[in-house]
Design a protein around this motif. Structure first.
Motif, PDB file in Angstrom:
ATOM      1  N   LYS A 114      49.143  73.910  23.211  1.00  9.92           N
ATOM      2  CA  LYS A 114      50.291  73.931  22.314  1.00  9.92           C
ATOM      3  C   LYS A 114      49.915  73.461  20.913  1.00  9.92           C
ATOM      4  O   LYS A 114      50.636  73.713  19.964  1.00  9.92           O
ATOM      5  N   TYR A 115      48.788  72.740  20.807  1.00  6.47           N
ATOM      6  CA  TYR A 115      48.400  72.115  19.545  1.00  6.47           C
ATOM      7  C   TYR A 115      46.898  72.249  19.318  1.00  6.47           C
ATOM      8  O   TYR A 115      46.134  72.509  20.245  1.00  6.47           O
ATOM      9  N   GLU A 135      51.791  66.833  24.585  1.00  8.69           N
ATOM     10  CA  GLU A 135      51.965  65.705  23.689  1.00  8.69           C
ATOM     11  C   GLU A 135      51.099  64.517  24.075  1.00  8.69           C
ATOM     12  O   GLU A 135      50.631  63.776  23.213  1.00  8.69           O
ATOM     13  N   CYS A 155      48.113  70.286  14.437  1.00  8.32           N
ATOM     14  CA  CYS A 155      48.873  71.488  14.086  1.00  8.32           C
ATOM     15  C   CYS A 155      49.428  72.120  15.351  1.00  8.32           C
ATOM     16  O   CYS A 155      48.832  72.014  16.424  1.00  8.32           O
ATOM     17  N   ASP A 156      50.584  72.776  15.215  1.00  8.39           N
ATOM     18  CA  ASP A 156      51.146  73.490  16.351  1.00  8.39           C
ATOM     19  C   ASP A 156      50.478  74.858  16.489  1.00  8.39           C
ATOM     20  O   ASP A 156      49.564  75.197  15.737  1.00  8.39           O
ATOM     21  N   ARG A 157      50.937  75.649  17.451  1.00  5.91           N
ATOM     22  CA  ARG A 157      50.319  76.961  17.711  1.00  5.91           C
ATOM     23  C   ARG A 157      50.444  77.918  16.537  1.00  5.91           C
ATOM     24  O   ARG A 157      49.691  78.872  16.410  1.00  5.91           O
ATOM     25  N   VAL A 162      52.027  69.143  12.174  1.00  4.32           N
ATOM     26  CA  VAL A 162      53.100  68.340  12.757  1.00  4.32           C
ATOM     27  C   VAL A 162      52.783  66.843  12.680  1.00  4.32           C
ATOM     28  O   VAL A 162      53.650  66.016  12.936  1.00  4.32           O
ATOM     29  N   ASN A 191      59.091  65.897  22.725  1.00  2.00           N
ATOM     30  CA  ASN A 191      59.077  67.153  21.991  1.00  2.00           C
ATOM     31  C   ASN A 191      58.468  66.896  20.632  1.00  2.00           C
ATOM     32  O   ASN A 191      58.979  66.115  19.863  1.00  2.00           O
ATOM     33  N   ASN A 193      58.267  68.942  18.151  1.00  2.00           N
ATOM     34  CA  ASN A 193      58.768  69.856  17.114  1.00  2.00           C
ATOM     35  C   ASN A 193      59.272  69.009  15.965  1.00  2.00           C
ATOM     36  O   ASN A 193      60.458  68.862  15.758  1.00  2.00           O
TER      37      ASN A 193
END
Length: 194
Positions: A114-115, A135, A155-157, A162, A191, A193
């Motif tokens: 995811k990251y 996470e 970084c996210d996908r 982030v 989360n 996000n």
């Protein structure tokens, strides 16, 4: 920083058996190394765990990653001189360290990341990002890099930043967002996000 010939106990923050070494850059004793590798660059390893990595260990095995070439190597706790002072870690070793996924990271063949985790030198050099699946892996990556790296970024996908830390100080996201994340995490949800 000048290139060292070897590291000694004076280059360590702690020596002996009383300290935990998991998640730390350790210095191996020169006599433990093969003759052709008895130099400073081959003394440095990142300790990923093992029964010998605990304080006053009952076991002796430690599992490490070489910061000279990325090779995974098992050593005995008696081979460890101590924990390296973070400011003495050479740039080449910092770049190798930045490529290590956290202990217990999920298998990338079975889990989608995811990251991405990145670590930067003061001159903004860095290597490719490290895939992080959740996470917990993000938090573990930050924890293992923060004492050694100039800048850590997650970084996210979609490659949006982030999280960013420079010299141990969080610069993104804001304090309010981090506090909300901690509260949500304590309540059972997680989360990133941000």
């Amino acid at each position: 920083m000048t290139e060292r010939i070897t590291f000694t106990h004076e280059d360590c923050t702690e020596i002996g058996y009383a300290m935990p070494i998991v998640g730390k850059v350790i210095v191996l004793k020169l006599p433990s190394l093969p003759q052709e590798y008895q130099d400073a660059s081959h003394q440095l390893y990142f300790c990923k765990g093992g029964n010998g990595s605990n304080p006053n260990p009952i076991g002796r095995s430690i599992f490490t990653v070489s910061l000279a070439n990325g090779e995974r190597v098992r050593w005995n706790r008696s081979d460890v001189l101590g924990i390296l002072k973070s400011e003495l870690l050479p740039d080449s070793a910092k770049l190798h360290l930045s490529q290590i996924r956290p202990s217990g990271a999920l298998d990338l063949r079975e889990h989608e990341p995811k990251y991405s985790g990145y670590s930067f030198l003061p001159d903004d050099r860095y290597t490719a990002g490290v895939w992080l699946c959740n996470e917990k892996e993000v938090m573990d990556y930050i924890e293992m890099q923060k004492d050694y790296q100039h800048r850590v970024m997650i970084c996210d996908r979609n490659d949006f930043c982030v999280f960013e830390m420079i010299k141990g100080e969080i610069i993104h996201p804001s304090t309010e967002v981090i506090e909300a994340f901690r509260t949500e995490r304590q309540d059972g949800g997680m989360n990133m996000n941000l």
